[in-house]
Design a protein around this motif. Structure first.
Motif, PDB file in Angstrom:
ATOM      1  N   ILE A   1       0.832  -1.206   0.000  1.00 34.33           N
ATOM      2  CA  ILE A   1       0.000   0.000   0.000  1.00 34.33           C
ATOM      3  C   ILE A   1       0.864   1.252   0.000  1.00 34.33           C
ATOM      4  N   GLY A   2       1.924   1.260   0.829  1.00 31.70           N
ATOM      5  CA  GLY A   2       2.798   2.429   0.902  1.00 31.70           C
ATOM      6  C   GLY A   2       3.495   2.705  -0.419  1.00 31.70           C
ATOM      7  N   THR A   3       3.935   1.644  -1.098  1.00 35.57           N
ATOM      8  CA  THR A   3       4.620   1.813  -2.386  1.00 35.57           C
ATOM      9  C   THR A   3       3.675   2.377  -3.437  1.00 35.57           C
ATOM     10  N   LEU A   4       2.471   1.839  -3.494  1.00 37.84           N
ATOM     11  CA  LEU A   4       1.482   2.354  -4.437  1.00 37.84           C
ATOM     12  C   LEU A   4       1.145   3.812  -4.121  1.00 37.84           C
ATOM     13  N   GLY A   5       1.045   4.127  -2.830  1.00 39.75           N
ATOM     14  CA  GLY A   5       0.789   5.511  -2.427  1.00 39.75           C
ATOM     15  C   GLY A   5       1.905   6.443  -2.852  1.00 39.75           C
ATOM     16  N   LEU A   6       3.149   5.968  -2.744  1.00 40.26           N
ATOM     17  CA  LEU A   6       4.296   6.786  -3.165  1.00 40.26           C
ATOM     18  C   LEU A   6       4.242   7.069  -4.667  1.00 40.26           C
ATOM     19  N   LEU A   7       3.866   6.073  -5.461  1.00 39.92           N
ATOM     20  CA  LEU A   7       3.723   6.287  -6.910  1.00 39.92           C
ATOM     21  C   LEU A   7       2.658   7.339  -7.203  1.00 39.92           C
ATOM     22  N   ILE A   8       1.558   7.284  -6.461  1.00 42.12           N
ATOM     23  CA  ILE A   8       0.481   8.251  -6.652  1.00 42.12           C
ATOM     24  C   ILE A   8       0.951   9.662  -6.321  1.00 42.12           C
ATOM     25  N   VAL A   9       1.673   9.813  -5.217  1.00 41.06           N
ATOM     26  CA  VAL A   9       2.178  11.136  -4.824  1.00 41.06           C
ATOM     27  C   VAL A   9       3.155  11.675  -5.858  1.00 41.06           C
ATOM     28  N   LEU A  10       4.064  10.839  -6.344  1.00 41.71           N
ATOM     29  CA  LEU A  10       5.054  11.293  -7.328  1.00 41.71           C
ATOM     30  C   LEU A  10       4.374  11.725  -8.626  1.00 41.71           C
ATOM     31  N   GLU A  11       3.389  10.943  -9.063  1.00 48.38           N
ATOM     32  CA  GLU A  11       2.667  11.331 -10.279  1.00 48.38           C
ATOM     33  C   GLU A  11       1.880  12.616 -10.054  1.00 48.38           C
ATOM     34  N   CYS A  12       1.306  12.752  -8.861  1.00 50.08           N
ATOM     35  CA  CYS A  12       0.558  13.960  -8.524  1.00 50.08           C
ATOM     36  C   CYS A  12       1.444  15.203  -8.584  1.00 50.08           C
ATOM     37  N   LEU A  13       2.671  15.076  -8.076  1.00 52.93           N
ATOM     38  CA  LEU A  13       3.570  16.225  -7.986  1.00 52.93           C
ATOM     39  C   LEU A  13       4.189  16.595  -9.326  1.00 52.93           C
ATOM     40  N   TYR A  14       4.451  15.598 -10.176  1.00 56.52           N
ATOM     41  CA  TYR A  14       5.238  15.881 -11.377  1.00 56.52           C
ATOM     42  C   TYR A  14       4.475  15.754 -12.688  1.00 56.52           C
ATOM     43  N   THR A  15       3.302  15.101 -12.687  1.00 57.96           N
ATOM     44  CA  THR A  15       2.535  14.978 -13.924  1.00 57.96           C
ATOM     45  C   THR A  15       1.490  16.077 -14.051  1.00 57.96           C
ATOM     46  N   TRP A  16       0.869  16.448 -12.919  1.00 58.22           N
ATOM     47  CA  TRP A  16      -0.228  17.404 -12.955  1.00 58.22           C
ATOM     48  C   TRP A  16       0.143  18.699 -12.246  1.00 58.22           C
ATOM     49  N   GLN A  17       1.335  19.206 -12.537  1.00 63.59           N
ATOM     50  CA  GLN A  17       1.746  20.484 -11.941  1.00 63.59           C
ATOM     51  C   GLN A  17       0.886  21.637 -12.443  1.00 63.59           C
ATOM     52  N   SER A  18       0.434  21.527 -13.686  1.00 66.30           N
ATOM     53  CA  SER A  18      -0.363  22.587 -14.300  1.00 66.30           C
ATOM     54  C   SER A  18      -1.854  22.334 -14.074  1.00 66.30           C
ATOM     55  N   THR A  19      -2.506  23.266 -13.401  1.00 66.77           N
ATOM     56  CA  THR A  19      -3.951  23.164 -13.197  1.00 66.77           C
ATOM     57  C   THR A  19      -4.697  23.238 -14.523  1.00 66.77           C
ATOM     58  N   GLU A  20      -4.172  24.028 -15.458  1.00 64.41           N
ATOM     59  CA  GLU A  20      -4.820  24.169 -16.769  1.00 64.41           C
ATOM     60  C   GLU A  20      -4.836  22.835 -17.515  1.00 64.41           C
ATOM     61  N   LYS A  21      -3.731  22.088 -17.436  1.00 66.80           N
ATOM     62  CA  LYS A  21      -3.678  20.786 -18.106  1.00 66.80           C
ATOM     63  C   LYS A  21      -4.648  19.800 -17.468  1.00 66.80           C
ATOM     64  N   LEU A  22      -4.762  19.842 -16.147  1.00 66.04           N
ATOM     65  CA  LEU A  22      -5.702  18.955 -15.466  1.00 66.04           C
ATOM     66  C   LEU A  22      -7.142  19.298 -15.856  1.00 66.04           C
ATOM     67  N   ASN A  23      -7.445  20.577 -15.929  1.00 66.41           N
ATOM     68  CA  ASN A  23      -8.796  20.994 -16.329  1.00 66.41           C
ATOM     69  C   ASN A  23      -9.099  20.579 -17.764  1.00 66.41           C
ATOM     70  N   LEU A  24      -8.096  20.693 -18.635  1.00 67.01           N
ATOM     71  CA  LEU A  24      -8.280  20.286 -20.030  1.00 67.01           C
ATOM     72  C   LEU A  24      -8.497  18.774 -20.125  1.00 67.01           C
ATOM     73  N   TYR A  25      -7.753  18.025 -19.321  1.00 68.11           N
ATOM     74  CA  TYR A  25      -7.939  16.566 -19.296  1.00 68.11           C
ATOM     75  C   TYR A  25      -9.337  16.206 -18.810  1.00 68.11           C
ATOM     76  N   ASN A  26      -9.803  16.878 -17.758  1.00 67.19           N
ATOM     77  CA  ASN A  26     -11.145  16.616 -17.245  1.00 67.19           C
ATOM     78  C   ASN A  26     -12.207  16.941 -18.289  1.00 67.19           C
ATOM     79  N   LYS A  27     -11.971  17.970 -19.059  1.00 68.31           N
ATOM     80  CA  LYS A  27     -12.968  18.436 -20.025  1.00 68.31           C
ATOM     81  C   LYS A  27     -12.960  17.625 -21.313  1.00 68.31           C
ATOM     82  N   GLU A  28     -11.767  17.227 -21.790  1.00 69.18           N
ATOM     83  CA  GLU A  28     -11.676  16.630 -23.121  1.00 69.18           C
ATOM     84  C   GLU A  28     -11.040  15.245 -23.152  1.00 69.18           C
TER      85      GLU A  28
END
Length: 367
Positions: free
Chosen positions: A305-332
């Motif tokens: 569980i901890g390892t999977l959680g660490l992967l989630i945190v790393l992706e959260c910090l480095y993949t979705w740094q831009s709020t605009e990109k996240l909003n575009l992904y949610n929309k399209e």
């Protein structure tokens, strides 16, 4: 220890599987296409959502509550189940990451403005890991209490905004074409397809054969609550201001007041939303852990569980740094991915089950 949960508990889990992020993200997206006809888009997306719930419920009934990927391996081959499991694990990791990022973005924008995002991510994850380690039955009990709090907050919300609401903001109705309403309904349909989490909750249901009822009940409550939130926001602000607001529901809550002696109750509503999003994140982290467990056939997932959680945190910090990109992904971008894993996968499971049964019947006739 994961005990079985009842049908009512499971339906309430579906409500908070969808609602917390939907109420934050969807109003601005829907209003951008449908404006004052946004409630009609909710009705259209609910229709499609109920169809998806039927497909997912049918898939769960086919497995009869067995672990989904294990069942796929038995019906097809272990190699197919392993490949499907890897893709679904990636999907649930990505979905959990976007939930965490939306959670963090909201807290950063509205509450903990000066707190580093990395600290928020780690604290949220540690609390969620603790919830997941207690098991699904414990999550369901907490979720039931959170759902019951709607009975307190909904009347307070309405009563506090009575003087601010203007029903004429909903007019003119039926002012948009079917094409515009369809575009407005695509994103909420995507959120409603999250009912497919039942595929990985099925082993913990007391009555997996009632999966369709669980999905339908949860989605109807989600539709009612989304309609409630959206209509009130429209009557308070009108469609033009909703499109410009990042969080229209909480903007409406910020002006709730009772007479002249109680005001600024938005922190109360924000605190309640935080409870809801913790439940949602824990459900998806639980599903991610279950997917990992079934894919790699491990007896206990607790050490991972901890390892999977660490992967989630790393992706959260480095993949979705831009709020605009996240909003575009949610929309399209979200619709295609969610359609693939939340609709086509359970539909394929139903097709596989029918194919196997037909093949068995032909062998019986041949004998």
């Amino acid at each position: 220890m994961n005990s079985k949960i009842g049908t009512t508990q499971a339906a309430m889990l579906i409500v908070n599987t969808i609602l917390p992020t939907a109420t934050v993200v969807l109003p601005a997206i829907i209003s951008n296409y449908a404006e004052q006809d946004a409630p009609l888009a909710i009705l259209l997306s609910t229709f499609f959502g109920l169809l998806i719930a039927y497909i997912v419920g049918s898939a769960v009934r086919c497995t009869n509550g067995a672990p989904f990927l294990t069942w796929v391996g038995e019906k097809s081959s272990p190699a197919i189940a392993a490949v499907l499991g890897l893709f679904m694990l990636q999907f649930y990791l990505d979905t959990s990451t976007t939930i965490l990022r939306e959670f963090v973005n909201f807290l950063k924008d509205n509450v903990l403005i000066n707190t580093p995002i990395s600290i928020l991510c780690v604290l949220i994850l540690l609390i969620t890991i603790y919830m997941v380690r207690q098991g699904l039955e414990a999550i369901a009990r907490v979720n039931s209490l959170v759902i019951l709090l709607y009975l307190l907050f909904a009347p307070l919300y309405i009563f506090g905004l009575t003087d601010e609401m203007n029903v004429h903001q909903l007019l003119p109705m039926f002012d948009h074409s079917l094409a515009e309403l369809t575009l407005a309904s695509i994103t909420p349909t995507t959120w409603m397809s999250e009912v497919a989490v039942l595929l990985f909750l099925a082993p913990y249901l007391q009555s997996p054969q009632k999966a369709r009822i669980i999905g339908w009940t949860g989605l109807i409550f989600v539709a009612m609550l989304m309609m409630f939130s959206l209509i009130i926001a429209l009557m308070v602000f009108g469609p033009d201001l909703i499109r410009l607001s990042a969080y229209p529901g909480f903007s409406a809550a910020s002006i709730v007041h009772l007479g002249r002696f109680i005001e600024k109750l938005d922190i109360l509503f924000i605190s309640y939303w935080v409870l809801s999003i913790y439940v949602k994140f824990s459900i998806f982290l639980f599903a991610t852990v279950e997917c990992f467990k079934q894919t790699f056939r491990v007896g206990s997932s607790r050490p991972f569980i901890g390892t999977l959680g660490l992967l989630i945190v790393l992706e959260c910090l480095y993949t979705w740094q831009s709020t605009e990109k996240l909003n575009l992904y949610n929309k399209e971008g979200r619709f295609l991915v969610f359609f693939l894993f939340n609709v086509l996968v359970p539909l394929g499971a139903v097709g596989l089950d029918r194919f196997r049964k037909a093949k068995t019947k032909r062998k019986g006739w041949g004998a």
